[in-house]
Design a protein around this motif. Structure first.
Motif, mmCIF file in Angstrom:
data_model
loop_
_atom_site.group_PDB
_atom_site.id
_atom_site.type_symbol
_atom_site.label_atom_id
_atom_site.label_comp_id
_atom_site.label_asym_id
_atom_site.label_seq_id
_atom_site.Cartn_x
_atom_site.Cartn_y
_atom_site.Cartn_z
ATOM 1 N N LYS A 248 -8.238 -0.340 -0.781
ATOM 2 C CA LYS A 248 -8.126 1.052 -0.347
ATOM 3 C C LYS A 248 -8.667 1.151 1.071
ATOM 4 C CE LYS A 248 -9.753 5.752 -1.496
ATOM 5 N NZ LYS A 248 -10.606 6.562 -2.425
ATOM 6 N N SER B 261 -1.499 7.989 0.670
ATOM 7 C CA SER B 261 -1.918 9.016 -0.281
ATOM 8 C C SER B 261 -1.163 10.319 -0.076
ATOM 9 C CB SER B 261 -3.433 9.262 -0.130
ATOM 10 O OG SER B 261 -3.882 10.234 -1.041
ATOM 11 N N TYR C 171 0.837 -1.203 0.000
ATOM 12 C CA TYR C 171 0.000 0.000 0.000
ATOM 13 C C TYR C 171 0.872 1.253 0.000
ATOM 14 C CZ TYR C 171 -3.677 -3.262 1.418
ATOM 15 O OH TYR C 171 -4.558 -4.315 1.479
ATOM 16 N N ASN D 137 -3.678 3.371 -0.476
ATOM 17 C CA ASN D 137 -4.136 2.765 -1.726
ATOM 18 C C ASN D 137 -3.253 1.580 -2.097
ATOM 19 O OD1 ASN D 137 -6.224 4.832 -2.560
ATOM 20 N ND2 ASN D 137 -4.413 6.145 -2.387
#
Length: 220
Positions: free
Chosen positions: A197, A54, A51, A212
């Motif tokens: 997400k 963001s 991941y 994400n």
């Protein structure tokens, strides 16, 4: 008057009937993990997810370190219950979390998550993140979670994933800044992929973070 002898075969039949009448075996009810549940939750060793936070280049890698499928027995007034259950440990550099699939209803499975740090101390717990089959129960009415959107579309690089479930969950903080507090996390979950997400609270600072999925590998 001569009495008729009872043949051995007749005696055996009588004894068998008496034993059947006197012995009552408790019925066993089997609750198995639904096939649909496995598609969304059953990830084995060799699976991993990377991941990206963001707005940054910060990465967090997670992988399945333990896959455990077993039967649990319980008894109630109606007899014996045999529940098929599934526990998966997913590890990262910050600690690990355990996903657990268990019986929620006579037909249906409940998915919950417990999070721990590197010292095995609990960080938080999600009592319910989803109930399967997805169309079996009016899930938005559940007090622990609600489905925000059942069919979202999410892009991961060049891959477009359809039919993504966006779910909001009640989380109980067990340590750090959020200890003893109830707050909300959002997860976007895809069939055969897991969480793609998430919008979650940082247990140490209380800040909201969005992660994400950047790349992954699945083994089921």
């Amino acid at each position: 008057m001569r009495m008729k002898s009872v043949k051995p075969v007749g005696i055996a039949i009588i004894l068998l009937l008496m034993l059947t009448m006197c012995t009552k075996e408790d019925p066993i009810r089997n609750y198995n993990i639904e096939n649909e549940t496995r598609q969304w939750t059953a990830f084995k060793e060799g699976s991993y997810w990377v991941y990206e936070l963001s707005g940054t280049t910060t990465l967090d890698s997670t992988y399945v370190s333990k896959y455990n499928e077993y039967n649990k027995k319980e008894t109630d007034a109606n007899g014996t219950i045999r529940e098929q259950q599934l526990e998966i440990t997913i590890t990262s550099q910050h600690g690990y979390y355990i996903t657990k699939v268990e019986k929620n209803l006579p037909r249906g499975n409940c998915l919950k998550i417990s999070m721990f740090d590197k010292q095995n101390s609990p960080i938080s717990s999600v009592k319910t993140i989803l109930v399967f089959p997805l169309d079996f129960i009016d899930q938005p009415e559940n007090l622990d979670f609600s489905i925000i959107a059942p069919n979202e579309k999410v892009e991961i690089g060049k891959e477009v994933i359809n039919d993504v479930i966006h779910v909001k969950c009640a989380v109980k903080g067990l340590s750090g800044f959020l200890k003893d507090k109830i707050y909300e996390n959002h997860y976007w979950i895809a069939r055969n992929r897991w969480i793609i997400k998430m919008q979650v609270k940082n247990a140490e600072t209380g800040a909201t973070e969005i992660w994400n999925l950047k790349r992954y590998k699945i083994k089921q």
